[in-house]
Scaffold this motif. Structure first.
Motif, PDB file in Angstrom:
ATOM      1  N   TYR A 313      64.212 -80.623 -21.327  1.00 55.50           N
ATOM      2  CA  TYR A 313      63.212 -80.977 -22.394  1.00 55.50           C
ATOM      3  C   TYR A 313      62.789 -82.365 -22.648  1.00 55.50           C
ATOM      4  O   TYR A 313      62.265 -82.933 -21.634  1.00 55.50           O
ATOM      5  CB  TYR A 313      63.249 -79.919 -23.674  1.00 55.50           C
ATOM      6  CG  TYR A 313      63.336 -78.350 -23.378  1.00 55.50           C
ATOM      7  CD1 TYR A 313      62.283 -77.917 -23.199  1.00 55.50           C
ATOM      8  CD2 TYR A 313      64.739 -77.977 -23.025  1.00 55.50           C
ATOM      9  CE1 TYR A 313      62.504 -76.441 -22.851  1.00 55.50           C
ATOM     10  CE2 TYR A 313      64.934 -76.444 -22.744  1.00 55.50           C
ATOM     11  CZ  TYR A 313      63.719 -75.909 -22.672  1.00 55.50           C
ATOM     12  OH  TYR A 313      63.840 -74.450 -22.121  1.00 55.50           O
ATOM     13  N   GLN A 397      63.399 -58.808 -28.001  1.00 58.88           N
ATOM     14  CA  GLN A 397      63.072 -59.846 -27.220  1.00 58.88           C
ATOM     15  C   GLN A 397      64.295 -60.166 -26.215  1.00 58.88           C
ATOM     16  O   GLN A 397      65.299 -60.187 -27.136  1.00 58.88           O
ATOM     17  CB  GLN A 397      62.779 -60.931 -28.424  1.00 58.88           C
ATOM     18  CG  GLN A 397      62.536 -62.386 -27.671  1.00 58.88           C
ATOM     19  CD  GLN A 397      62.113 -63.601 -28.336  1.00 58.88           C
ATOM     20  OE1 GLN A 397      62.651 -63.492 -29.604  1.00 58.88           O
ATOM     21  NE2 GLN A 397      61.079 -64.313 -28.250  1.00 58.88           N
ATOM     22  N   ARG A 401      64.503 -65.372 -23.348  1.00 56.76           N
ATOM     23  CA  ARG A 401      63.352 -65.809 -24.007  1.00 56.76           C
ATOM     24  C   ARG A 401      63.529 -66.663 -25.188  1.00 56.76           C
ATOM     25  O   ARG A 401      63.060 -67.790 -25.439  1.00 56.76           O
ATOM     26  CB  ARG A 401      62.381 -64.710 -24.223  1.00 56.76           C
ATOM     27  CG  ARG A 401      61.196 -65.122 -24.922  1.00 56.76           C
ATOM     28  CD  ARG A 401      60.536 -66.180 -24.261  1.00 56.76           C
ATOM     29  NE  ARG A 401      60.073 -66.159 -22.874  1.00 56.76           N
ATOM     30  CZ  ARG A 401      59.353 -67.148 -22.178  1.00 56.76           C
ATOM     31  NH1 ARG A 401      59.356 -68.240 -22.393  1.00 56.76           N
ATOM     32  NH2 ARG A 401      59.296 -66.897 -20.832  1.00 56.76           N
ATOM     33  N   VAL A 402      64.640 -66.105 -25.849  1.00 55.92           N
ATOM     34  CA  VAL A 402      65.098 -66.815 -27.136  1.00 55.92           C
ATOM     35  C   VAL A 402      65.623 -68.141 -26.798  1.00 55.92           C
ATOM     36  O   VAL A 402      65.133 -69.228 -27.392  1.00 55.92           O
ATOM     37  CB  VAL A 402      65.994 -66.192 -27.831  1.00 55.92           C
ATOM     38  CG1 VAL A 402      66.622 -67.038 -29.124  1.00 55.92           C
ATOM     39  CG2 VAL A 402      65.721 -64.867 -28.284  1.00 55.92           C
ATOM     40  N   ASN A 405      62.663 -70.575 -25.442  1.00 55.48           N
ATOM     41  CA  ASN A 405      61.568 -70.785 -26.653  1.00 55.48           C
ATOM     42  C   ASN A 405      62.344 -71.831 -27.499  1.00 55.48           C
ATOM     43  O   ASN A 405      61.750 -72.804 -28.045  1.00 55.48           O
ATOM     44  CB  ASN A 405      61.488 -69.577 -27.660  1.00 55.48           C
ATOM     45  CG  ASN A 405      60.450 -68.643 -27.076  1.00 55.48           C
ATOM     46  OD1 ASN A 405      59.950 -68.846 -25.709  1.00 55.48           O
ATOM     47  ND2 ASN A 405      60.328 -67.499 -27.500  1.00 55.48           N
ATOM     48  N   GLN A 406      63.731 -71.757 -27.705  1.00 50.39           N
ATOM     49  CA  GLN A 406      64.178 -72.919 -28.563  1.00 50.39           C
ATOM     50  C   GLN A 406      64.777 -74.049 -27.782  1.00 50.39           C
ATOM     51  O   GLN A 406      65.530 -74.799 -28.244  1.00 50.39           O
ATOM     52  CB  GLN A 406      65.532 -72.201 -29.385  1.00 50.39           C
ATOM     53  CG  GLN A 406      65.228 -71.004 -30.064  1.00 50.39           C
ATOM     54  CD  GLN A 406      66.213 -70.757 -31.188  1.00 50.39           C
ATOM     55  OE1 GLN A 406      67.128 -71.692 -31.662  1.00 50.39           O
ATOM     56  NE2 GLN A 406      66.174 -69.693 -31.830  1.00 50.39           N
ATOM     57  N   LYS A 407      64.574 -74.095 -26.421  1.00 48.16           N
ATOM     58  CA  LYS A 407      64.707 -75.126 -25.517  1.00 48.16           C
ATOM     59  C   LYS A 407      66.054 -75.626 -25.628  1.00 48.16           C
ATOM     60  O   LYS A 407      66.437 -76.865 -25.706  1.00 48.16           O
ATOM     61  CB  LYS A 407      63.952 -76.406 -26.007  1.00 48.16           C
ATOM     62  CG  LYS A 407      62.375 -76.225 -25.892  1.00 48.16           C
ATOM     63  CD  LYS A 407      61.314 -77.384 -26.455  1.00 48.16           C
ATOM     64  CE  LYS A 407      59.869 -77.029 -26.305  1.00 48.16           C
ATOM     65  NZ  LYS A 407      59.161 -78.191 -26.743  1.00 48.16           N
ATOM     66  N   LYS A 433      69.715 -67.007 -32.973  1.00 48.44           N
ATOM     67  CA  LYS A 433      68.591 -65.937 -33.757  1.00 48.44           C
ATOM     68  C   LYS A 433      69.682 -64.636 -34.037  1.00 48.44           C
ATOM     69  O   LYS A 433      70.351 -64.383 -33.295  1.00 48.44           O
ATOM     70  CB  LYS A 433      67.721 -65.742 -32.785  1.00 48.44           C
ATOM     71  CG  LYS A 433      66.529 -64.755 -33.454  1.00 48.44           C
ATOM     72  CD  LYS A 433      65.348 -64.823 -32.337  1.00 48.44           C
ATOM     73  CE  LYS A 433      63.881 -64.089 -33.287  1.00 48.44           C
ATOM     74  NZ  LYS A 433      63.021 -64.195 -32.429  1.00 48.44           N
TER      75      LYS A 433
END
Length: 466
Positions: A313, A397, A401-402, A405-407, A433
């Motif tokens: 990232y 989910q 993907r979690v 999304n949280q990189k 999460k």
């Protein structure tokens, strides 16, 4: 004092050698190295101790004759002599590179054995011109045009080339004036080696166009080395120390939008902090493309020389590659959770499941979770590809993907853990999460506690890198 002697003396003074230091003199018995040895005997002694180092490459019939001559010479001049015979298989390609590598490893050994401060070689102006042409033919890198340095770090000491600005013809004249004995290497006459072709054909053609071509090529290398040092000082100012994290096997740096226009200057500046040899243009351009590629938030580039660049990232890491597989992160084994007990959370801190009356310091984040008797005991295990986090309205989910999304960096993903009930319900991707839980009157409240959880994006990834 002879002008050539003055040049050698000036180079030794510039090296700031300790009085009485030992110098390893690389001598092949060619005219260049015999002149160097003669000069050092006149200039360096008695201020420094000289040790002659000779490699018998065992490639020519005269190799033994040359070694015997050098042994007699050193005996007569009271010079310590270290000789090494290069035992090699038949080499059909890359002979010059392999022989050079073998020589310098030998010089390194002698440097350590003699506790010497420097190795001195007889490279001269013609060698420099040939090197510049060879490297420019092979590569368009700025570093290639810099050729050889007159002085550089060499393992625990220095490598000195005091004759680097001296033309070959000057050395030959000196040898004749002082009636020195030397041997000609017959392999230098063959055109099977690129350096010989440049020496016999390319440089003479350039000198027909301009008699100063050799001197100009050598001066070009010197000027480029000076400009490169100035450029490195300016480029180093692009580095924001607040976004830099240095470590034993590399460094990590947070790249912002303001860095994008100057990446081709910033990356070499970062690279210079961990490696002396310049980064090639090809590798630099590939690294910049990866960093600027918004559709690829994570990736790796092999930088050569045993190094790689990792993009995670907004963070990049210049990291030494390790052949030790044991250094890689290993997934944790599943285990049962004992209530009111802390456990290590790889890369993040600690976690635990506690009774609701338990009190915590301010740096601990807690979240309420509910379990029935049938859902206990709880277990922790590495996450799997089909694991899902529960969402409201019967949605869910994927954990993958979690993480996206949280990189979360790829290296960290492989040792993330999930908290699971005895009924195989995924309660949480620990530290990232928690699942939505449907109200059940039979359930009892507990607290999922995370100690030292990262709280914002600005500081999310330094702990992983440093």
């Amino acid at each position: 004092m002879d002008q050539l002697e003055q040049q050698v003396q000036a180079r030794l003074q510039a090296a700031r050698l300790f009085p009485g230091a030992t110098l390893i003199v690389a001598v092949s018995t060619g005219v260049d190295s015999m002149v160097l040895l003669h000069l050092l005997e006149r200039v360096a002694q008695p201020h420094f101790r000289l040790v002659v180092a000779h490699v018998n490459h065992q490639l020519r019939p005269t190799s033994e004759t040359e070694e015997r001559f050098l042994r007699r010479y050193c005996g007569a001049h009271h010079l310590p002599l270290a000789v090494w015979h290069w035992d090699h298989e038949d080499v059909s390609q890359g002979m010059e590179d392999q022989a050079r590598g073998a020589r310098y490893q030998f010089f390194h050994r002698v440097l350590d054995q003699e506790h010497a401060q420097a190795v001195v070689t007889a490279h001269h102006q013609n060698d420099q011109a040939e090197t510049v042409l060879m490297k420019l033919i092979r590569s368009g890198d700025v570093g290639a045009g810099q050729g050889m340095q007159a002085q550089r770090q060499f393992f625990s000491g220095q490598l000195l080339r005091p004759l680097l600005a001296v033309p070959k013809q000057t050395l030959v004249k000196y040898a004749r004036d002082y009636h020195l004995t030397w041997f000609e290497d017959a392999t230098n006459l063959a055109d099977g080696v690129m350096r010989n072709r440049i020496r016999h054909h390319v440089l003479p053609a350039l000198q027909q166009e301009n008699a100063q071509a050799t001197a100009h090529l050598s001066q070009f290398a010197t000027n480029l080395q000076r400009l490169e040092k100035q450029y490195a000082l300016l480029a180093d100012r692009l580095i924001d120390p607040n976004r830099l994290h240095e470590r034993s096997n590399g460094l990590a740096y947070q790249v912002t939008a303001t860095d994008q226009p100057v990446l081709e200057s910033l990356l070499p500046a970062l690279w210079h902090r961990i490696q002396v040899k310049p980064l090639s243009t090809t590798k630099l351009q590939a690294a910049c493309r990866l960093i600027q590629n918004r559709s690829k938030p994570q990736g790796e580039i092999d930088l050569g020389q045993g190094w790689q660049l990792q993009k995670r990232y907004r963070w990049i890491q210049l990291q030494k590659k390790s052949a030790n597989l044991a250094e890689n992160f290993q997934a944790s084994e599943p285990f049962m959770v004992v209530l009111n007990h802390w456990y290590e959370l790889p890369g993040q801190g600690q976690f635990g499941v506690f009774s609701p009356e338990h009190s915590f310091p301010s740096d601990v984040h807690t979240q309420s979770v509910w379990f029935t008797e049938q859902q206990l005991p709880l277990h922790v295990r590495p996450w799997q590809a089909d694991d899902r986090i529960a969402l409201p309205d019967n949605h869910s989910q994927r954990i993958r993907r979690v993480l996206i999304n949280q990189k979360v960096p790829l290296e960290q993903r492989q040792h993330c853990l999930v908290l699971e009930t005895a009924t195989q319900f995924v309660v949480a991707l620990i530290g990232f999460k928690v699942s939505y839980q449907v109200y059940d009157a039979r359930a009892h409240k507990y607290l999922l506690a995370i100690k030292n959880e990262r709280k914002n994006d600005e500081r999310r990834y330094p702990n992983h890198f440093v």
